[in-house]
Enzyme design. Sequence first.
Site, short mmCIF file in Angstrom:
data_model
loop_
_atom_site.label_atom_id
_atom_site.label_comp_id
_atom_site.label_asym_id
_atom_site.label_seq_id
_atom_site.Cartn_x
_atom_site.Cartn_y
_atom_site.Cartn_z
N ASP A 460 0.83 -1.21 0.00
CA ASP A 460 0.00 0.00 0.00
C ASP A 460 0.87 1.26 0.00
OD1 ASP A 460 -2.35 1.49 0.11
OD2 ASP A 460 -3.20 0.29 1.74
N ASP A 524 -10.83 1.84 -3.33
CA ASP A 524 -11.37 1.52 -2.00
C ASP A 524 -12.89 1.46 -2.04
OD1 ASP A 524 -9.05 1.17 -0.65
OD2 ASP A 524 -9.02 3.13 0.32
C1 GLA Z 1 -5.80 1.75 2.17
C2 GLA Z 1 -6.20 0.61 1.28
C3 GLA Z 1 -7.25 -0.23 1.96
C4 GLA Z 1 -6.71 -0.75 3.27
C5 GLA Z 1 -6.24 0.40 4.13
C6 GLA Z 1 -5.52 -0.09 5.37
O1 GLA Z 1 -6.84 2.64 2.32
O2 GLA Z 1 -6.66 1.09 0.05
O3 GLA Z 1 -7.65 -1.29 1.13
O4 GLA Z 1 -5.66 -1.64 3.01
O5 GLA Z 1 -5.35 1.26 3.42
O6 GLA Z 1 -5.08 0.95 6.15
#
Ligand code: GLA
Length: 719
Positions: A460, A524
């Site tokens: 990420d 997301d």
């Molecule tokens: C980001 C990612 C999510 C999740 C969060 C965790 O927002 O896009 O899918 O993994 O971080 O903190």
Amino acid sequence: MSKPYSHASTHTPSSSSEARFLHLQSANNSLIVQLDPVPAIVYWGSQFNRDHALSQEMFDAPVGQARLDSHIPLALCPEQGRGDFGSPGIEGHRNGKDWGPVFQLTAVTDSLSSATLTLSDPRAALEINIYLELDEDTDVLMLKQQLINIGCNNYTVNRFALTLPFDETFSDIITFHGRWSHEFQTQRTPLEHSGFIQENRRGRTSHESFPGIIALPPSSNDLTGDVLGMHFGWSGNHRLQARVKSDGRRYLQAEALLAPGEVVLAPCESFETPTMYAVFTSHGLNSMMQKFHQYVRSSVLHFPQSMVRPVHFNTWEGMYFDHQPQRIMDMASAVARLGVERFILDDGWFLNRDGETRALGDWRVDKRKYPDGLKPVVDHINQLGMEFGLWVEPEMVSKDSIVFREHPDWMLGLDTLGYTQPSGRYQYVLDLQNLDAYHYLLVSLDTLLTEHNIAYLKWDMNRELVQAGHALSAAYHGQTLALYKLIDDLKARHPYVEIESCASGGGRIDYEVLKRTHRFWTSDCNDALERQTIQHGMQYFFPPEVMGSHIGPRQSHTTRRCHDMSFRGITALFGHMGAELDPVGLEDNELRAFARYIGLHKQYRPLLHHGNCFNLPSHDPNTRIHGVTDDTVTLLAVAQLAMPKYAQGGRLRLPVLCPDKRYRIDILDAPSAFSSTMKHKPAWMVKPLTFQGDQLIRIGLSLPIMDPESAMLLSFTLV
Ligand code: GLA
């Protein structure tokens, strides 16, 4: 250079006044580069015979009054000093000098499908290599350049751009904008005068400015017409332009956007552009999309072993930071029964990570939450027959972390000058060009992968770069290159680990990061309605097997909208499928539905992940019809995104079928509410029927009346 080019012949330019051309070819296209007076692409389009010599007269252009006295070519590297008033291909200087180079071609190396052109300006002490390569099967053009400082002192590069001309009849462009949870929004606009410019200064590929542009005549659509699609494979700052010169000539330009002083070449040093990938086709947007997909499959993606994309389960929306081993194991047992094949433990597993404000950088298992380490959880998941994946965010650091307290100087920034940068999600960025920080990360990740049976990392990157300073100089470009190296070094140690590129969802989606990763977290936003649009935009450039798509809970966590299982399931089916919610305590009918869509995905997975994707037109802009086809089966989704525009659904015509074959239609999934939207359903919906291909292509079938935010799944199978 990273990409080897096949070399068939090498020539040194002669001093003859006769114009010389290169004629490169791929399966369907010809690309002509005129070499004099400066290399310029003068044609890229459908293929023609290369046996007949091209004559200079064919390209001779008039020179108008009140202009420069000669026609200035639209060069591969446009030069202000030659009289091109457009955006130059190179800008820079040597202490204020050597700012206006004019290059001469000094060497050409070419084969049937590729060429390397070397240009030099001894006065400015600069040399350029331009690499062109057509992928013989897919027609994809790869274009990149290298700049070499052949002088005795430093040369500062301000800009170094790739330039690709396109036909003057292409007066529309499709561009991509967005934001968090709203990626890949497409916009089709006329391109008449002046131009379009997109600048991304966020330090990652970004949700806001996907580096891609499609140019096409107004008459071109999904099924027919000329299309030129371009993607710039780079995960950092970029500038893209689509420009119309005052004489009507048009070009795309793409470059890594450099901050002041960011790239200074010492004598003999060189600087490379990222690669531009472009497709020309005369068969519409579907053809462009299919060529990009084939190219990604054959040349960008490198799967460590099996190509079968396992169905995922991700814990994030199911439990956020509330990590309890027993609960996680219960989740694992529940999703294994649904058919999940890979279980990914998301954020919250490492030292003191109880929320988003702290702990990034301390990549050790939190013994408060996992007294026996991760092993019992991983073992349980493996015993259930699933692979285990783990979330990390290596580039980031929280100020409330052990690593930051011990090494505040590892942070990317200008803090030592007294500046204060804003945090993003309460976090900061580690300076990957700091060798100690880099080594710390490599060892931390290596240790995690060595000590646990981890098949997959969700990598990420949840904030943008601001004041990206390394040793007080701008470091956006260097940080991006160092990230690539970090992933490469880790993969060299763990070649079988797959990686997902995530950046708050779809903030880092591009071909250069995909060369070293295997899946994108598309967004997301798991809201099926939003996903229909996001996935549609992304699919122009990326095949479904790299597009992470999860079935979420009934109520979306990002939009609060509610959707039934059918709409969620059909939407997630057309990507690399997964589930993301708390499965424990779900009602039996909901569990059965999850298992059903996962089963459907597995049944059609070979087709979904290897077939040809297509979009079809509808009389209603709120109806999205898309699918995937191979020689025997066509899987098709009809999604009604908003209230239907008309009382009837219009006709479904399928130009992707073979005219002389016969097809059986099966309704694989349909909204339960159909009985209330129609008193009478079209006959083909009542019992399985077969139809002739040419009739389905030309006459088609009546579509049902659908509720907003619902979808139907059909298959057409050869009989
Ligand atoms: C980001 C990612 C999510 C999740 C969060 C965790 O927002 O896009 O899918 O993994 O971080 O903190």
